[in-house]
Enzyme design. Structure first.
Site, PDB file in Angstrom:
ATOM      1  N   GLY A  10       0.733  -1.098  -0.085  1.00 43.34           N
ATOM      2  CA  GLY A  10      -0.264   0.232   0.169  1.00 43.34           C
ATOM      3  C   GLY A  10       0.760   0.959  -0.029  1.00 43.34           C
ATOM      4  O   GLY A  10       2.379   1.528   0.185  1.00 43.34           O
ATOM      5  N   MET A  11       0.223   2.453  -0.257  1.00 41.52           N
ATOM      6  CA  MET A  11       1.125   3.520   0.053  1.00 41.52           C
ATOM      7  C   MET A  11       1.964   4.569   0.399  1.00 41.52           C
ATOM      8  O   MET A  11       2.838   4.753   1.223  1.00 41.52           O
ATOM      9  CB  MET A  11       0.261   4.471  -0.404  1.00 41.52           C
ATOM     10  CG  MET A  11      -0.755   5.189  -0.185  1.00 41.52           C
ATOM     11  SD  MET A  11      -2.077   6.780  -0.301  1.00 41.52           S
ATOM     12  CE  MET A  11      -2.886   6.681   1.337  1.00 41.52           C
ATOM     13  N   ASP A  36      -3.325 -13.424   3.165  1.00 39.07           N
ATOM     14  CA  ASP A  36      -4.742 -13.201   3.343  1.00 39.07           C
ATOM     15  C   ASP A  36      -5.217 -13.011   4.625  1.00 39.07           C
ATOM     16  O   ASP A  36      -5.495 -14.156   5.163  1.00 39.07           O
ATOM     17  CB  ASP A  36      -5.843 -13.230   2.359  1.00 39.07           C
ATOM     18  CG  ASP A  36      -7.168 -13.250   2.172  1.00 39.07           C
ATOM     19  OD1 ASP A  36      -7.601 -12.104   3.770  1.00 39.07           O
ATOM     20  OD2 ASP A  36      -8.101 -13.506   1.707  1.00 39.07           O
ATOM     21  N   ILE A  37      -4.919 -11.977   4.857  1.00 39.42           N
ATOM     22  CA  ILE A  37      -5.146 -11.718   6.533  1.00 39.42           C
ATOM     23  C   ILE A  37      -6.445 -12.096   7.255  1.00 39.42           C
ATOM     24  O   ILE A  37      -6.630 -12.675   8.726  1.00 39.42           O
ATOM     25  CB  ILE A  37      -5.316 -10.704   7.394  1.00 39.42           C
ATOM     26  CG1 ILE A  37      -5.576  -9.366   6.965  1.00 39.42           C
ATOM     27  CG2 ILE A  37      -2.975  -9.665   7.117  1.00 39.42           C
ATOM     28  CD1 ILE A  37      -6.250  -8.477   7.396  1.00 39.42           C
ATOM     29  N   ALA A  59      -5.925  -3.437   4.957  1.00 43.73           N
ATOM     30  CA  ALA A  59      -7.210  -2.616   5.300  1.00 43.73           C
ATOM     31  C   ALA A  59      -8.011  -2.503   4.932  1.00 43.73           C
ATOM     32  O   ALA A  59      -8.053  -2.733   3.146  1.00 43.73           O
ATOM     33  CB  ALA A  59      -7.752  -1.383   5.847  1.00 43.73           C
ATOM     34  N   TYR A 124     -17.335   1.703   6.926  1.00 37.40           N
ATOM     35  CA  TYR A 124     -16.384   1.001   7.270  1.00 37.40           C
ATOM     36  C   TYR A 124     -14.959   1.716   8.289  1.00 37.40           C
ATOM     37  O   TYR A 124     -15.008   1.161   9.071  1.00 37.40           O
ATOM     38  CB  TYR A 124     -15.256   2.830   6.318  1.00 37.40           C
ATOM     39  CG  TYR A 124     -13.693   2.737   6.286  1.00 37.40           C
ATOM     40  CD1 TYR A 124     -13.204   1.969   6.296  1.00 37.40           C
ATOM     41  CD2 TYR A 124     -13.429   4.380   6.872  1.00 37.40           C
ATOM     42  CE1 TYR A 124     -11.627   2.240   6.594  1.00 37.40           C
ATOM     43  CE2 TYR A 124     -12.283   4.194   7.102  1.00 37.40           C
ATOM     44  CZ  TYR A 124     -11.308   3.516   6.718  1.00 37.40           C
ATOM     45  OH  TYR A 124      -9.735   3.588   7.050  1.00 37.40           O
ATOM     46  N   LYS A 128     -13.328  -0.199  11.194  1.00 35.94           N
ATOM     47  CA  LYS A 128     -11.786  -0.341  11.954  1.00 35.94           C
ATOM     48  C   LYS A 128     -11.918   0.185  13.764  1.00 35.94           C
ATOM     49  O   LYS A 128     -10.974  -0.507  13.793  1.00 35.94           O
ATOM     50  CB  LYS A 128     -12.141   1.354  11.229  1.00 35.94           C
ATOM     51  CG  LYS A 128     -11.229   1.298   9.862  1.00 35.94           C
ATOM     52  CD  LYS A 128      -9.898   0.413  10.067  1.00 35.94           C
ATOM     53  CE  LYS A 128      -8.642   0.748  10.145  1.00 35.94           C
ATOM     54  NZ  LYS A 128      -7.628  -0.262   9.602  1.00 35.94           N
TER      55      LYS A 128
END
Length: 276
Positions: A10-11, A36-37, A59, A124, A128
């Site tokens: 990811g970034m 794959d978590i 995520a 979302y 989280k």
């Protein structure tokens, strides 16, 4: 220090892996499709690797997509996190979980502190927050809440605005959501600081200052030489997920504990665009 980073492609993950290696950390990077978590076997593999620290960045981050793909968002942000937490508990590893300003409902008019009670407006944010709650089972955890992340590469607001400008498209941006744009580069040192410390708990870390999404876009336009951006209200944006109107985070705890303050968001944005 041996550290496992999820979401390593990811970034933020890409930059963090390189940064920690420069700090002489032994870094293991995990990401899809290899890891794959959501699958329980990752727990056993993580225990086998026995890292001293885990930085959990992976995520489901599509805020609007989470309203539709609820099962995927839940399995990634909650069940995937629970799998990693179970492994961390077994091996006694430090655990750093990247969370979001979207755990708050935006009803405040002053910055949110670590003591404020989350109340997500969208799915979302809910997932989280569920992830946060499972992380709190651990004795050695850090929850790092940040906001409005962007970088020179990857899918993010800055690059979306740049692309629309390059295509000559009309740009309409909401002016009634307030937050703190945060450059991924500026989170690298705080993550390093946390991993090196025993000062466990929740931290809010963003670039200093705040603005609306519209102001953010206007500054991108100013720096790049284009200013035709139209302000709209959230109701006009046609987004599936509700967003908090105000989600500025209070960074004073990080400043107090580590004696550091992230630079202003506009200074970081100018550097990002000049580098890019």
């Amino acid at each position: 220090m041996k550290v496992l980073v999820t979401g390593a492609k990811g970034m933020l993950g890409r930059e963090l892996v390189l940064y920690l290696k420069e700090k002489d950390f032994l870094v293991i990077g995990w990401d899809l499709p290899e890891w794959d978590i959501r699958k329980r076997e990752v727990t056993e593999k993580l225990i086998e690797e026995r890292p001293e620290g885990i930085v959990h960045l992976a995520a489901f981050t599509d805020v609007d997509g989470a309203e539709v793909k609820r099962k995927e968002a839940y399995e990634t942000n909650f069940l995937g996190t629970a799998n990693l937490v179970a492994a961390a508990e077994r091996i006694g590893a430090k655990f750093l979980y990247l969370s979001t300003d979207y755990v708050f409902d935006g009803k405040k008019t002053t910055p949110y502190s670590e003591e404020d009670v989350p109340n997500p407006l969208n799915y979302y944010g809910e997932t989280k927050y569920l992830g946060e709650m499972v992380v709190k089972r651990l004795e050695r955890f850090f929850i790092l809440r940040t906001a409005w992340l962007y970088s020179r590469e990857g899918r993010n607001f800055v690059n979306t605005i740049k692309e629309k400008m390059a295509r000559g498209e009309e740009i309409r941006v909401v002016d009634d959501q307030i937050g703190s744009p945060t450059y991924t580069k500026d989170l690298l040192e705080p993550i390093f600081d946390l991993l090196q410390s025993e000062a466990y708990g929740i931290y809010h870390i963003t670039n200093s200052g705040f603005c609306s999404w519209f102001q953010f876009a206007c500054e991108i336009g100013r720096i790049l030489g284009r200013k035709e951006i139209k302000p709209i209200k959230s109701e006009e944006a046609g987004r599936l997920a509700r967003r908090p109107k105000y989600s500025v985070l209070d960074n004073s705890k990080y400043q107090r504990v580590f004696g550091k303050k992230l630079r202003p968001w506009l200074e970081a944005l100018e550097e990002c665009l000049k580098e890019g």
